[in-house]
Design a protein around this motif. Sequence first.
Motif, short mmCIF file in Angstrom:
data_model
loop_
_atom_site.label_atom_id
_atom_site.label_comp_id
_atom_site.label_asym_id
_atom_site.label_seq_id
_atom_site.Cartn_x
_atom_site.Cartn_y
_atom_site.Cartn_z
N ARG A 20 77.22 -30.05 21.44
CA ARG A 20 77.41 -29.43 20.12
C ARG A 20 76.48 -30.07 19.08
NH1 ARG A 20 83.09 -28.97 16.77
NH2 ARG A 20 82.22 -27.82 15.05
N THR A 21 76.29 -31.39 19.17
CA THR A 21 75.36 -32.09 18.26
C THR A 21 73.95 -31.54 18.43
OG1 THR A 21 76.71 -34.10 18.27
CG2 THR A 21 74.40 -34.34 17.63
N LEU A 22 73.55 -31.33 19.67
CA LEU A 22 72.20 -30.79 19.92
C LEU A 22 72.08 -29.38 19.35
CD1 LEU A 22 71.46 -32.03 23.55
CD2 LEU A 22 70.90 -33.10 21.39
N ARG A 23 73.13 -28.56 19.50
CA ARG A 23 73.09 -27.21 18.94
C ARG A 23 73.04 -27.27 17.41
NH1 ARG A 23 76.51 -26.49 23.42
NH2 ARG A 23 78.38 -26.67 22.15
N PHE A 24 73.75 -28.24 16.82
CA PHE A 24 73.71 -28.43 15.36
C PHE A 24 72.28 -28.72 14.91
CE2 PHE A 24 73.64 -31.46 11.82
CZ PHE A 24 74.31 -30.74 10.84
N TYR A 25 71.60 -29.64 15.59
CA TYR A 25 70.22 -29.96 15.23
C TYR A 25 69.29 -28.78 15.49
CZ TYR A 25 71.40 -34.81 14.23
OH TYR A 25 71.93 -35.95 13.67
N GLU A 26 69.62 -27.98 16.49
CA GLU A 26 68.84 -26.77 16.73
C GLU A 26 69.03 -25.78 15.58
OE1 GLU A 26 68.62 -23.15 20.00
OE2 GLU A 26 69.67 -24.99 20.55
N ASP A 27 70.27 -25.62 15.11
CA ASP A 27 70.55 -24.73 13.97
C ASP A 27 69.78 -25.14 12.73
OD1 ASP A 27 72.28 -23.24 15.54
OD2 ASP A 27 74.09 -24.17 14.72
N THR A 48 61.85 -36.58 21.13
CA THR A 48 61.36 -37.47 20.07
C THR A 48 62.01 -37.12 18.74
OG1 THR A 48 59.26 -37.78 21.21
CG2 THR A 48 59.30 -38.27 18.85
N ARG A 49 62.09 -35.82 18.43
CA ARG A 49 62.69 -35.38 17.17
C ARG A 49 64.18 -35.73 17.13
NH1 ARG A 49 59.68 -31.77 13.98
NH2 ARG A 49 61.56 -30.65 13.35
N LEU A 50 64.87 -35.62 18.27
CA LEU A 50 66.29 -36.00 18.32
C LEU A 50 66.43 -37.50 18.06
CD1 LEU A 50 69.28 -35.43 18.85
CD2 LEU A 50 68.81 -35.77 21.30
N LYS A 51 65.59 -38.29 18.69
CA LYS A 51 65.61 -39.74 18.49
C LYS A 51 65.44 -40.09 17.02
CE LYS A 51 63.38 -43.86 20.40
NZ LYS A 51 62.35 -44.33 21.33
N LYS A 57 70.21 -40.55 10.85
CA LYS A 57 71.66 -40.46 10.65
C LYS A 57 72.29 -41.86 10.62
CE LYS A 57 75.83 -38.56 12.64
NZ LYS A 57 76.46 -38.21 13.90
N ARG A 58 71.89 -42.72 11.56
CA ARG A 58 72.42 -44.10 11.60
C ARG A 58 72.10 -44.84 10.30
NH1 ARG A 58 70.25 -44.42 16.55
NH2 ARG A 58 68.55 -45.71 15.84
N LEU A 59 70.93 -44.57 9.73
CA LEU A 59 70.53 -45.22 8.48
C LEU A 59 71.22 -44.60 7.27
CD1 LEU A 59 66.71 -45.70 9.17
CD2 LEU A 59 68.47 -47.48 9.11
N GLY A 60 71.89 -43.47 7.47
CA GLY A 60 72.64 -42.86 6.39
C GLY A 60 71.85 -41.87 5.55
N SER A 64 68.80 -33.24 4.83
CA SER A 64 67.57 -32.68 4.25
C SER A 64 66.43 -33.69 4.30
CB SER A 64 67.81 -32.23 2.81
OG SER A 64 68.22 -33.33 2.02
N GLU A 65 66.74 -34.95 4.05
CA GLU A 65 65.70 -35.98 4.09
C GLU A 65 65.28 -36.28 5.53
OE1 GLU A 65 64.31 -39.73 1.51
OE2 GLU A 65 66.39 -39.08 1.34
#
Length: 126
Positions: A20-27, A48-51, A57-60, A64-65
């Motif tokens: 679901r997380t991957l689909r979210f990033y795809e959306d 690479t883009r997921l990484k 995300k970990r950095l907060g 959008s950024e």
Amino acid sequence: MSNKTWSISELAQEFGVTPRTLRFYEDHHILNPIREGQKRIYTHRDRTRLKLALRGKRLGFPLSEICSLIDMYDGPGSTDTQLKTYLDALQKHKSQLLQQKADIEQTLAEIDYQEKQCFALLQHHS
């Protein structure tokens, strides 16, 4: 560059996220898997883009950024320019977090003070 590809479950498992997380990033156009019917095939670029997205995300960073930083990394441009832009984003985010930390510490100090007042009043009324 590697021609290796990953399925949604392989990539999700490697990074410890859900499909679901991957689909979210795809959306949000961070990932752009190749489609074979219902099957998604992720490339080295997607990995690479997921990484980078998960690091952001970990950095907060807000989504959008994260998107703009990844797009900057993905696009043309010198490494120096990319590093300076990333450094600016890190410093800005760090400044915001330090301000939030100061605000939280001030609020906690006020809560401590109020708690002491309540305990003192309770002792006085006992």
